[in-house]
Design a protein around this motif. Structure first.
Motif, mmCIF file in Angstrom:
data_model
loop_
_atom_site.group_PDB
_atom_site.id
_atom_site.type_symbol
_atom_site.label_atom_id
_atom_site.label_comp_id
_atom_site.label_asym_id
_atom_site.label_seq_id
_atom_site.Cartn_x
_atom_site.Cartn_y
_atom_site.Cartn_z
ATOM 1 N N VAL A 285 36.101 39.998 36.662
ATOM 2 C CA VAL A 285 36.647 40.746 37.799
ATOM 3 C C VAL A 285 38.178 40.725 37.789
ATOM 4 C CG1 VAL A 285 34.617 40.569 39.270
ATOM 5 C CG2 VAL A 285 36.325 38.732 39.331
ATOM 6 N N PHE A 286 38.738 41.799 38.309
ATOM 7 C CA PHE A 286 40.197 41.984 38.292
ATOM 8 C C PHE A 286 40.697 42.409 39.677
ATOM 9 C CE2 PHE A 286 38.768 42.551 33.917
ATOM 10 C CZ PHE A 286 39.640 41.707 33.240
ATOM 11 N N GLY A 287 42.031 42.452 39.803
ATOM 12 C CA GLY A 287 42.646 42.743 41.094
ATOM 13 C C GLY A 287 42.536 44.185 41.556
ATOM 14 N N SER A 288 42.224 45.095 40.645
ATOM 15 C CA SER A 288 42.040 46.505 40.996
ATOM 16 C C SER A 288 41.383 47.188 39.806
ATOM 17 C CB SER A 288 43.390 47.178 41.289
ATOM 18 O OG SER A 288 44.172 47.215 40.098
ATOM 19 N N GLY A 289 40.982 48.421 39.990
ATOM 20 C CA GLY A 289 40.447 49.180 38.857
ATOM 21 C C GLY A 289 41.508 49.317 37.775
ATOM 22 N N MET A 290 42.756 49.553 38.193
ATOM 23 C CA MET A 290 43.827 49.703 37.200
ATOM 24 C C MET A 290 44.115 48.388 36.483
ATOM 25 S SD MET A 290 44.403 52.763 36.758
ATOM 26 C CE MET A 290 45.595 52.435 35.470
ATOM 27 N N ALA A 291 43.920 47.246 37.171
ATOM 28 C CA ALA A 291 44.086 45.959 36.492
ATOM 29 C C ALA A 291 43.011 45.826 35.402
ATOM 30 C CB ALA A 291 44.005 44.812 37.490
ATOM 31 N N ALA A 292 41.816 46.320 35.668
ATOM 32 C CA ALA A 292 40.740 46.279 34.660
ATOM 33 C C ALA A 292 41.082 47.197 33.482
ATOM 34 C CB ALA A 292 39.412 46.685 35.300
ATOM 35 N N VAL A 293 41.620 48.381 33.801
ATOM 36 C CA VAL A 293 42.052 49.317 32.751
ATOM 37 C C VAL A 293 43.134 48.652 31.891
ATOM 38 C CG1 VAL A 293 43.352 51.490 32.390
ATOM 39 C CG2 VAL A 293 41.452 51.424 34.031
ATOM 40 N N ASN A 294 44.082 48.049 32.590
ATOM 41 C CA ASN A 294 45.188 47.358 31.940
ATOM 42 C C ASN A 294 44.667 46.247 31.020
ATOM 43 O OD1 ASN A 294 47.829 46.595 31.508
ATOM 44 N ND2 ASN A 294 48.333 46.556 33.681
ATOM 45 N N ALA A 295 43.689 45.487 31.502
ATOM 46 C CA ALA A 295 43.130 44.370 30.724
ATOM 47 C C ALA A 295 42.592 44.879 29.385
ATOM 48 C CB ALA A 295 42.020 43.684 31.515
ATOM 49 N N ILE B 13 38.493 37.617 29.740
ATOM 50 C CA ILE B 13 38.847 36.373 30.446
ATOM 51 C C ILE B 13 40.302 36.007 30.115
ATOM 52 C CG2 ILE B 13 38.359 33.888 30.564
ATOM 53 C CD1 ILE B 13 35.387 34.647 30.060
ATOM 54 N N PHE B 14 40.661 36.192 28.848
ATOM 55 C CA PHE B 14 42.035 35.908 28.434
ATOM 56 C C PHE B 14 43.020 36.830 29.159
ATOM 57 C CE2 PHE B 14 45.772 36.580 25.801
ATOM 58 C CZ PHE B 14 46.222 35.270 25.665
ATOM 59 N N ALA B 15 42.698 38.138 29.199
ATOM 60 C CA ALA B 15 43.602 39.110 29.842
ATOM 61 C C ALA B 15 43.768 38.779 31.321
ATOM 62 C CB ALA B 15 43.075 40.538 29.673
ATOM 63 N N GLN B 16 42.679 38.379 31.975
ATOM 64 C CA GLN B 16 42.733 38.056 33.404
ATOM 65 C C GLN B 16 43.778 36.971 33.661
ATOM 66 O OE1 GLN B 16 39.738 35.469 35.154
ATOM 67 N NE2 GLN B 16 39.155 37.118 36.541
ATOM 68 N N LYS B 17 43.723 35.906 32.868
ATOM 69 C CA LYS B 17 44.649 34.803 33.148
ATOM 70 C C LYS B 17 46.023 35.001 32.506
ATOM 71 C CE LYS B 17 42.978 31.661 29.563
ATOM 72 N NZ LYS B 17 42.202 30.472 29.298
ATOM 73 N N ALA B 18 46.040 35.556 31.284
ATOM 74 C CA ALA B 18 47.322 35.644 30.579
ATOM 75 C C ALA B 18 48.220 36.719 31.177
ATOM 76 C CB ALA B 18 47.088 35.916 29.087
ATOM 77 N N ALA B 19 47.616 37.824 31.626
ATOM 78 C CA ALA B 19 48.439 38.916 32.154
ATOM 79 C C ALA B 19 48.487 38.922 33.686
ATOM 80 C CB ALA B 19 47.922 40.257 31.619
ATOM 81 N N GLY B 20 47.823 37.949 34.315
ATOM 82 C CA GLY B 20 47.883 37.877 35.784
ATOM 83 C C GLY B 20 47.184 39.033 36.464
ATOM 84 N N LEU B 21 46.015 39.406 35.950
ATOM 85 C CA LEU B 21 45.314 40.585 36.472
ATOM 86 C C LEU B 21 44.191 40.194 37.439
ATOM 87 C CD1 LEU B 21 45.148 42.493 33.055
ATOM 88 C CD2 LEU B 21 46.737 42.910 34.938
ATOM 89 N N ASN B 22 44.167 38.908 37.805
ATOM 90 C CA ASN B 22 43.096 38.373 38.657
ATOM 91 C C ASN B 22 43.074 39.002 40.051
ATOM 92 O OD1 ASN B 22 45.671 36.695 38.780
ATOM 93 N ND2 ASN B 22 44.677 36.248 40.730
ATOM 94 N N PRO B 23 41.889 39.020 40.670
ATOM 95 C CA PRO B 23 41.790 39.479 42.061
ATOM 96 C C PRO B 23 42.128 38.350 43.014
ATOM 97 C CG PRO B 23 39.603 38.923 41.236
ATOM 98 C CD PRO B 23 40.575 38.673 40.106
ATOM 99 N N SER B 24 42.100 38.631 44.317
ATOM 100 C CA SER B 24 42.274 37.550 45.292
ATOM 101 C C SER B 24 40.881 37.037 45.672
ATOM 102 C CB SER B 24 43.022 38.054 46.531
ATOM 103 O OG SER B 24 42.119 38.308 47.596
ATOM 104 N N PRO B 25 40.753 35.724 45.910
ATOM 105 C CA PRO B 25 39.436 35.185 46.276
ATOM 106 C C PRO B 25 38.865 35.859 47.525
ATOM 107 C CG PRO B 25 40.937 33.398 45.722
ATOM 108 C CD PRO B 25 41.765 34.655 45.752
#
Ligand SMILES: *Cc1c(COP(=O)(O)O)cnc(C)c1O
Length: 380
Positions: free
Chosen positions: A70-80, A220-232
């Motif tokens: 999961v990512f912070g937005s659809g665009m964060a997922a695209v970015n990942a 998983i790497f993109a989520q943490k390395a690029a800061g694309l995580n969602p908010s809890p």
């Protein structure tokens, strides 16, 4: 477990410690470790949080995927996904993709030497471009935003695999309730969970689902390395929204079909498109590939632009707003709103004309929605 049951129970088991039926939100940036490096499974929320895992488990199940990140937005997922590419890599994409996906390639990743070419993937003759261009990835949506073109996922996946490449499908418009791209052969199913999956227009999120261990590790790497995580907290909201996905989608689809039939009979509409209207150019394919038509309808009005703007601005129940997939009806003018980032000539070449209006049909009573359109037309 059937869809409706899984949407409520998978990943949403009562809290182990307290029995809370609704799992808590872990509003924490960091997690205490026993000894350096000895965690209880989580260390820092940018690289994981129990709420991400819970939502990911539900989404993976509903998308018939082994993994979901999961990512912070659809665009964060695209970015990942794009961060996994290298300079010199090439993408073949369907010519009608989401405006911001177009923009991130054009304005950001082009600078880093990633190229993209657009083809009409609704025409099988163009599959040859995949064979010829040997891209690193084939990128499509189905139904597409906003034109609702239906792309034959099974056939494009085969063409991609035959050419030694992979297929990504943006499944935002159909939602996993109506379509499962991985089951049709796609390698990645990406969604903006902001839309139908959350369904309540109160937060943003994105997800990448896959059966590939390799893609999962990269995400998983993109989520943490690029800061694309969602908010809890947003994950908690999306998990709550997701529980009612099936009841919402049934009503969205029923209302959207009624509205498309109503619009189709009006003298002032040139074209009305909904995947499950028999007049849709890929109606048979839509019936085969989707379990329902979802909630988006488009109409091209045969009216001067100022009248189109007046018509959509005067609606009372349809709010004039970007986005889609919420329980409340929205209306949007793609040429001046969601797709304004695409140059006019290119926009019109793919069919996003000034008369085009996109309805995101909510779950209100369809008679009220139709009356709203009737009243606005009367006041022109
Ligand atoms: C909205 C949308 C996105 C982007 O999602 P955000 O959550 O707004 O970042 C991507 N693809 C499609 C098809 C969309 O409609």
């Amino acid at each position: 477990m059937k869809f409706d049951t899984a949407a409520i129970h998978v990943g949403q088991e009562p809290d182990k410690e307290t029995g809370a039926v609704i799992p808590p939100v872990y509003l924490t940036s960091t997690f205490a470790q026993h000894e350096p490096g000895q965690t209880r499974g989580y260390d820092y929320t940018r690289s994981g949080n129990p709420g991400f895992d819970r939502l990911g488990a539900t989404l993976a199940h509903l998308e018939q995927a082994k993994y979901a990140t999961v990512f912070g937005s659809g665009m964060a997922a695209v970015n990942a996904v794009i961060t996994t590419l290298s300079s010199g890599d090439h993408i073949v994409a369907e010519e009608n993709i989401y405006g911001c996906t177009y923009r991130i390639y054009d304005k950001v990743f082009k600078k880093f030497g990633i190229t993209i070419s657009y083809v009409d993937l609704s025409d099988p003759a163009n599959y040859a471009e995949i064979t010829k261009q040997k891209p690193s990835l084939v990128w499509t949506e189905s139904p597409t935003n906003p034109l609702l073109k239906i792309i034959d996922i099974e056939a494009v996946a085969k063409a991609a695999h035959d050419a030694g490449t992979e297929l990504l499908v943006d499944n935002t418009f159909a939602s996993p309730y109506f379509q499962n791209p991985l089951a049709l052969g796609a390698d990645i199913s990406l969604s903006s969970t902001t839309k139908y999956i959350n369904g309540h227009s109160d937060c943003l999120g994105g997800v990448v689902c896959t059966n590939s261990e390799d893609w999962n590790e990269k995400m998983i790497f993109a989520q943490k390395a690029a800061g694309l995580n969602p908010s809890p907290f947003d994950c908690w909201l999306i998990s709550r929204g997701l529980k009612t996905l099936s009841v919402r989608m049934k009503q969205h689809a029923k209302n959207a079909l009624s509205i498309s039939e109503y619009l189709q009979d009006l003298d002032c509409t040139e074209t009305v498109r909904y995947p499950l209207l028999p007049s849709h150019p890929q109606y048979e394919l839509a019936k085969k590939q989707m379990r329902g038509g979802s909630g988006i309808v488009i109409a091209v009005f045969d009216l001067p632009i100022d009248q189109v703007i007046k018509l959509i601005s005067n609606l009372k129940l349809f709010s004039l707003a970007e986005s889609l997939g919420g329980i409340e009806s929205l209306i949007c003018h793609p040429a001046s709103m969601t797709h304004a980032s695409i140059p006019k000539a290119e926009r019109e070449a793919v069919g996003i004309t000034d008369g085009l209006v996109r309805f995101s049909v909510g779950i209100e009573d369809a008679d009220d929605l139709i009356e709203d359109i009737q009243n606005s037309l009367k006041n022109l």
